[in-house]
Scaffold this motif. Structure first.
Motif, PDB file in Angstrom:
ATOM      1  N   GLY A 168     -29.633 -48.809   1.401  1.00  0.00           N
ATOM      2  CA  GLY A 168     -28.706 -48.357   2.446  1.00  0.00           C
ATOM      3  C   GLY A 168     -27.783 -47.262   1.964  1.00  0.00           C
ATOM      4  O   GLY A 168     -27.492 -46.307   2.693  1.00  0.00           O
ATOM      5  N   VAL A 169     -27.330 -47.367   0.725  1.00  0.00           N
ATOM      6  CA  VAL A 169     -26.465 -46.334   0.159  1.00  0.00           C
ATOM      7  C   VAL A 169     -27.231 -45.018   0.049  1.00  0.00           C
ATOM      8  O   VAL A 169     -26.694 -43.945   0.366  1.00  0.00           O
ATOM      9  CB  VAL A 169     -25.903 -46.778  -1.216  1.00  0.00           C
ATOM     10  CG1 VAL A 169     -25.256 -45.621  -1.952  1.00  0.00           C
ATOM     11  CG2 VAL A 169     -24.909 -47.911  -1.022  1.00  0.00           C
ATOM     12  N   MET A 170     -28.499 -45.079  -0.392  1.00  0.00           N
ATOM     13  CA  MET A 170     -29.300 -43.845  -0.453  1.00  0.00           C
ATOM     14  C   MET A 170     -29.374 -43.184   0.916  1.00  0.00           C
ATOM     15  O   MET A 170     -29.239 -41.965   1.038  1.00  0.00           O
ATOM     16  CB  MET A 170     -30.726 -44.150  -0.936  1.00  0.00           C
ATOM     17  CG  MET A 170     -30.875 -44.282  -2.419  1.00  0.00           C
ATOM     18  SD  MET A 170     -32.600 -44.485  -2.916  1.00  0.00           S
ATOM     19  CE  MET A 170     -33.260 -42.854  -2.613  1.00  0.00           C
ATOM     20  N   LYS A 171     -29.609 -43.987   1.942  1.00  0.00           N
ATOM     21  CA  LYS A 171     -29.700 -43.440   3.303  1.00  0.00           C
ATOM     22  C   LYS A 171     -28.366 -42.850   3.744  1.00  0.00           C
ATOM     23  O   LYS A 171     -28.336 -41.823   4.430  1.00  0.00           O
ATOM     24  CB  LYS A 171     -30.160 -44.523   4.271  1.00  0.00           C
ATOM     25  CG  LYS A 171     -31.582 -44.951   4.035  1.00  0.00           C
ATOM     26  CD  LYS A 171     -31.951 -46.089   4.974  1.00  0.00           C
ATOM     27  CE  LYS A 171     -33.340 -46.594   4.692  1.00  0.00           C
ATOM     28  NZ  LYS A 171     -33.722 -47.671   5.609  1.00  0.00           N
ATOM     29  N   GLY A 172     -27.273 -43.479   3.354  1.00  0.00           N
ATOM     30  CA  GLY A 172     -25.955 -42.944   3.685  1.00  0.00           C
ATOM     31  C   GLY A 172     -25.703 -41.608   3.018  1.00  0.00           C
ATOM     32  O   GLY A 172     -25.162 -40.682   3.638  1.00  0.00           O
ATOM     33  N   VAL A 173     -26.102 -41.475   1.764  1.00  0.00           N
ATOM     34  CA  VAL A 173     -25.941 -40.206   1.042  1.00  0.00           C
ATOM     35  C   VAL A 173     -26.776 -39.121   1.716  1.00  0.00           C
ATOM     36  O   VAL A 173     -26.304 -38.000   1.930  1.00  0.00           O
ATOM     37  CB  VAL A 173     -26.316 -40.361  -0.444  1.00  0.00           C
ATOM     38  CG1 VAL A 173     -26.384 -39.012  -1.139  1.00  0.00           C
ATOM     39  CG2 VAL A 173     -25.322 -41.281  -1.150  1.00  0.00           C
ATOM     40  N   ILE A 174     -28.022 -39.462   2.062  1.00  0.00           N
ATOM     41  CA  ILE A 174     -28.885 -38.487   2.749  1.00  0.00           C
ATOM     42  C   ILE A 174     -28.261 -38.067   4.076  1.00  0.00           C
ATOM     43  O   ILE A 174     -28.215 -36.880   4.402  1.00  0.00           O
ATOM     44  CB  ILE A 174     -30.301 -39.059   2.950  1.00  0.00           C
ATOM     45  CG1 ILE A 174     -31.000 -39.226   1.592  1.00  0.00           C
ATOM     46  CG2 ILE A 174     -31.118 -38.175   3.885  1.00  0.00           C
ATOM     47  CD1 ILE A 174     -32.257 -40.074   1.642  1.00  0.00           C
ATOM     48  N   ALA A 175     -27.757 -39.025   4.840  1.00  0.00           N
ATOM     49  CA  ALA A 175     -27.132 -38.705   6.135  1.00  0.00           C
ATOM     50  C   ALA A 175     -25.904 -37.822   5.958  1.00  0.00           C
ATOM     51  O   ALA A 175     -25.633 -36.955   6.794  1.00  0.00           O
ATOM     52  CB  ALA A 175     -26.756 -39.988   6.874  1.00  0.00           C
ATOM     53  N   GLY A 176     -25.176 -38.013   4.867  1.00  0.00           N
ATOM     54  CA  GLY A 176     -24.013 -37.173   4.600  1.00  0.00           C
ATOM     55  C   GLY A 176     -24.396 -35.736   4.281  1.00  0.00           C
ATOM     56  O   GLY A 176     -23.650 -34.808   4.571  1.00  0.00           O
ATOM     57  N   ILE A 177     -25.579 -35.567   3.699  1.00  0.00           N
ATOM     58  CA  ILE A 177     -26.057 -34.226   3.371  1.00  0.00           C
ATOM     59  C   ILE A 177     -26.730 -33.568   4.559  1.00  0.00           C
ATOM     60  O   ILE A 177     -26.514 -32.396   4.848  1.00  0.00           O
ATOM     61  CB  ILE A 177     -27.035 -34.284   2.169  1.00  0.00           C
ATOM     62  CG1 ILE A 177     -26.283 -34.760   0.921  1.00  0.00           C
ATOM     63  CG2 ILE A 177     -27.708 -32.936   1.933  1.00  0.00           C
ATOM     64  CD1 ILE A 177     -27.187 -35.140  -0.235  1.00  0.00           C
ATOM     65  N   ASN A 178     -27.562 -34.343   5.263  1.00  0.00           N
ATOM     66  CA  ASN A 178     -28.306 -33.807   6.412  1.00  0.00           C
ATOM     67  C   ASN A 178     -28.455 -34.891   7.469  1.00  0.00           C
ATOM     68  O   ASN A 178     -29.432 -35.650   7.456  1.00  0.00           O
ATOM     69  CB  ASN A 178     -29.682 -33.304   5.972  1.00  0.00           C
ATOM     70  CG  ASN A 178     -30.464 -32.691   7.126  1.00  0.00           C
ATOM     71  OD1 ASN A 178     -30.006 -32.653   8.266  1.00  0.00           O
ATOM     72  ND2 ASN A 178     -31.656 -32.220   6.835  1.00  0.00           N
ATOM     73  N   PRO A 179     -27.501 -34.968   8.398  1.00  0.00           N
ATOM     74  CA  PRO A 179     -27.554 -36.006   9.426  1.00  0.00           C
ATOM     75  C   PRO A 179     -28.801 -35.941  10.313  1.00  0.00           C
ATOM     76  O   PRO A 179     -29.170 -36.935  10.934  1.00  0.00           O
ATOM     77  CB  PRO A 179     -26.297 -35.747  10.264  1.00  0.00           C
ATOM     78  CG  PRO A 179     -25.409 -34.918   9.417  1.00  0.00           C
ATOM     79  CD  PRO A 179     -26.301 -34.134   8.506  1.00  0.00           C
ATOM     80  N   ALA A 180     -29.469 -34.804  10.359  1.00  0.00           N
ATOM     81  CA  ALA A 180     -30.656 -34.663  11.204  1.00  0.00           C
ATOM     82  C   ALA A 180     -31.938 -35.118  10.515  1.00  0.00           C
ATOM     83  O   ALA A 180     -32.988 -35.201  11.156  1.00  0.00           O
ATOM     84  CB  ALA A 180     -30.806 -33.211  11.656  1.00  0.00           C
TER      85      ALA A 180
END
Length: 110
Positions: free
Chosen positions: A18-30
């Protein structure tokens, strides 16, 4: 929007995926993030390599496949970012992508 897949040995009982996904979303929400699996046996690079090999080509070209299965996480082992067969791969330089690279060759390494 791009597609990013995740293959890890994190398991499903903690917060790391979940943290990995949060980091990715912070970089590129799309970005579209798809889990291949987080159920790889701990540090089993051969299992991860096979599951990646069996699944990567079912995604559109340009997909970024991220793999985190490495007994040396946090060590001096270098990371690898490579292009092969129209796909991108990011992970430890521990052989996890060797089946794919043997099949496709490597178009470039960063």
């Amino acid at each position: 929007m791009g597609i990013i897949t995740l293959t890890t040995d994190f398991g499903y009982g903690d917060h790391f995926a979940g943290v990995m996904k949060g980091v990715i979303a912070g970089i590129n929400p799309a970005a579209l993030v798809i889990d291949i699996t987080h159920g790889i046996e701990s540090y089993n690079i051969a299992e991860a390599a096979f599951k990646l090999y069996a699944s990567y080509a079912y995604f559109p070209e340009g997909t970024v496949h991220v793999a985190v299965v490495d007994p040396g996480v946090g060590s001096a082992r270098r990371a690898i970012a490579a292009e092969a067969g129209g796909y991108r791969f990011v992970g430890a330089d521990n052989g996890i992508f060797s089946l794919i690279f043997d099949k496709c060759g490597v178009d470039g390494i960063v």
